[in-house]
Design an enzyme around this catalytic site. Structure first.
Site, short mmCIF file in Angstrom:
data_model
loop_
_atom_site.label_atom_id
_atom_site.label_comp_id
_atom_site.label_asym_id
_atom_site.label_seq_id
_atom_site.Cartn_x
_atom_site.Cartn_y
_atom_site.Cartn_z
N GLU A 68 25.47 -1.03 61.40
CA GLU A 68 26.65 -1.10 62.26
C GLU A 68 26.31 -1.75 63.60
O GLU A 68 27.09 -2.54 64.14
CB GLU A 68 27.24 0.29 62.48
CG GLU A 68 28.57 0.29 63.17
CD GLU A 68 29.66 -0.41 62.37
OE1 GLU A 68 30.28 -1.35 62.92
OE2 GLU A 68 29.89 -0.03 61.21
N GLU A 75 29.31 -9.73 65.79
CA GLU A 75 30.69 -9.92 66.24
C GLU A 75 30.75 -10.38 67.69
O GLU A 75 31.53 -11.27 68.04
CB GLU A 75 31.49 -8.63 66.06
CG GLU A 75 31.78 -8.31 64.61
CD GLU A 75 32.55 -7.01 64.44
OE1 GLU A 75 32.75 -6.28 65.43
OE2 GLU A 75 32.95 -6.73 63.30
#
Length: 119
Positions: A68, A75
């Protein structure tokens, strides 16, 4: 050659802590997965399983958090490069998401098999 300062353990540790704080402030998925990890760590200690299986449970649990964090970094880098929709930007983000999906899949399968074996 990279423009990189000399290695400093304390500065590097402070950067890592800064990154973790940022994840906790801004990433809902990371917060949810961290809550799951904190809730499940005691299961590892109380489960009647081999030390190897317990280690596998721990690694897959925290592997999910690592994935994650990597996805969040991908991102942000993509968003830094462009906020416009671009097929390659979308593909990079999708691949980052697939890393999280795969890590969660490995976590779930590992835990199910080890708990099943321990019953």
């Amino acid at each position: 050659m990279r423009n990189q300062p000399k290695y400093n353990f304390f500065k590097n540790t402070s950067y890592a802590i800064k990154g973790l704080k940022d994840l906790l402030r801004s990433e809902t998925s990371f917060k949810i997965e961290l809550f799951v990890a904190i809730a499940l760590v005691p299961v590892i200690f109380f489960l009647d399983a081999s030390i190897t299986n317990k280690l596998l449970m721990f690694i897959t649990l925290f592997g999910m958090l690592i994935a994650e964090a990597i996805n969040s970094a991908i991102e942000r880098v993509v968003d830094l490069v462009t906020l416009e929709h671009h097929p390659l930007a979308g593909r990079a983000k999708d691949i980052g998401s697939s890393v999280v999906f795969l890590s969660i899949s490995v976590f779930v399968i590992t835990w199910i098999l080890i708990i099943w074996e321990s019953l």
